[in-house]
Design an enzyme around this catalytic site. Sequence first.
Site, PDB file in Angstrom:
ATOM      1  N   ASN A   8       0.871  -1.175   0.000  1.00 59.33           N
ATOM      2  CA  ASN A   8       0.000   0.000   0.000  1.00 59.33           C
ATOM      3  C   ASN A   8       0.910   1.228   0.000  1.00 59.33           C
ATOM      4  O   ASN A   8       1.612   1.470   0.979  1.00 59.33           O
ATOM      5  CB  ASN A   8      -0.895  -0.017   1.244  1.00 59.33           C
ATOM      6  N   GLU A 269       0.153  66.569 -37.456  1.00 58.50           N
ATOM      7  CA  GLU A 269       0.447  65.378 -36.659  1.00 58.50           C
ATOM      8  C   GLU A 269      -0.804  64.517 -36.569  1.00 58.50           C
ATOM      9  O   GLU A 269      -1.923  65.014 -36.707  1.00 58.50           O
ATOM     10  CB  GLU A 269       0.938  65.755 -35.257  1.00 58.50           C
ATOM     11  N   ASP A 307       6.528  57.430 -31.166  1.00 56.03           N
ATOM     12  CA  ASP A 307       6.494  58.850 -30.783  1.00 56.03           C
ATOM     13  C   ASP A 307       7.820  59.242 -30.138  1.00 56.03           C
ATOM     14  O   ASP A 307       7.996  59.146 -28.926  1.00 56.03           O
ATOM     15  CB  ASP A 307       5.323  59.082 -29.825  1.00 56.03           C
ATOM     16  N   THR A 343      -8.765  35.069 -41.196  1.00 55.70           N
ATOM     17  CA  THR A 343      -8.344  35.154 -39.796  1.00 55.70           C
ATOM     18  C   THR A 343      -7.127  34.251 -39.606  1.00 55.70           C
ATOM     19  O   THR A 343      -6.677  33.592 -40.532  1.00 55.70           O
ATOM     20  CB  THR A 343      -9.469  34.719 -38.843  1.00 55.70           C
TER      21      THR A 343
END
Length: 422
Positions: A8, A269, A307, A343
Site C-alpha cells: 500500500n 500630426e 512617438d 483570420t
Amino acid sequence: QKLIRIRNPWGEVEWTGRWNDNCPNWNTVDPEVRERLAERHEDGEFWMSFSDFLRHYSRLEICNLTPDTLTSDTYKKWKLTKMDGNWRRGSTAGGCRNYPNTFWMNPQYVIKLEEEDEDQEDGESGCTFLVGLIQKHRRRQRKMGEDMHTIGFGIYEVPEELRGQTNIHLGKNFFLTTRARERSDTFINLREVLNRFKLPPGEYILVPSTFEPNKNGDFCVRVFSEKKADYQAVDDEIEADLEEADVSEDDIDDGFRRLFAQLAGEDAEISAFELQNILRRVLAKRQDIKTDGLSIETCKIMVDMLDSDGTGKLGLKEFYVLWTKIQKYQKIYREIDVDRSGTMNSYEMRKALEEAGFKLPCQLHEVIVARFADDQLIIDFDNFVRCLVRLETLFKIFKQLDPDNTGMIQLDLISWLCFSVL
C-alpha cells in the site's frame, strides 16, 4: 498455497485477512522462511493468498516505480532521468502524428545515448532504455468531470546537422519528411504509457502528445537507461530580428507627403484617435482580412512605440515608418492564413511571429495564446498587430536597459510599473 506480496503506497492500512502479519497461518511455515518473509512492520506491505487477491480485486494496473525501488541501497543498476512538462490548448497541445499541422508544436526532448549495454543478451548491440509518459493531476481533474487523456509518444533520430544543439524546436517540415524511429505501442487513456527500446548510440527527439490536439494537461516523462543518458528539453532561444528603419524626410515621396497633409490636418500630426479612423477606412477595403479596424488601445501603443518627441502624436517621418510596418503586418497575416479564412488560428500565430522576426520558447507562446486568442483560438488582425507592437516595444526597451547584451536587467518599482502598463 500461493501467496502474493502487496504494498500500500500510503503505508497506513494493511490486509487483515488470511496471511496478514499476525495471522496464525504463519505458524505452519518453516521458522527460517517465516522470518525471511513475514517481517512485522506497519509499513503498508503485506502478504495475502492469491485466491483472496482474485476475489477482492477486479483490475490490475502495473505501476512502474523507479528502477531502484525494490533493490538494496548499495546496488542501483539503471539510471533515471525525469522531466516535467505540459500541453496547453492552442499552443503546445498539438495532438499525435495524425495532425501534421500541429504535431510539431508539442513539447520536444532530446535523449543522448552514448554507451552501449555491457551485456547484449539478444546478441544485438545498442543502448537499452525505457520511456514512461505519465499524466499528472488526473485524479483531481476527474472530480471535475474529466477523464484520462489518450496519450503516447514518438522517438525521432536527430539529423546530423542538428546534433549537439538544444536551442532548435524541430518544425513541421521535419516531421512531414521523417519517420519515427520508435514510438509507444499504442495511444491509450491510462495514467502511464511505458515501453522498452534498444537503439544505436546517438541523439533522438522524444515527442510526447495527446492523441487529439487542444487537450490541456500536465505530464512527467521518465527515461530509464542501463547506462547514463543525457535528457533535456529542446526549445527555441529568444531572438528578435528587428529592422531599424533609418528614414529621413528626403526618403519620403511627394505622394505620401500629400496624403499625410490631408490626413493630419492643420497641426501636421496624427493622434491615436485619428489613426484609428484612418485605418478603419483603409482596412474596410480589404476582402482578404476580416477586421472592423484596429482598437483604440492598439492605435495608442503604436503611437507610443514611434512617438520619439513625446507629443503623443506622429509626425510625417514617424507616420511613414508606421505605415511601412502596417503594410508588413498585413502581408504576414495574409500569407500565414493558408486556409484563406481571413483570420489566423493560434497555431498559425507561431509561424507568423517567426516571419515577423521573433523566435520565442514554448512558454511564451502559451502566454501569447492566452492573452491574444479568443475562445475559438482565433487571433484577429487587431490582436495580431497589438501582439507584434508590444513584443517589439518590450525588446527595444530591454535592449536600451541592457547595452552590454548580458541578458539581464534590474528595474526599480516605478520602472517596472511603467513598463507593465504598456
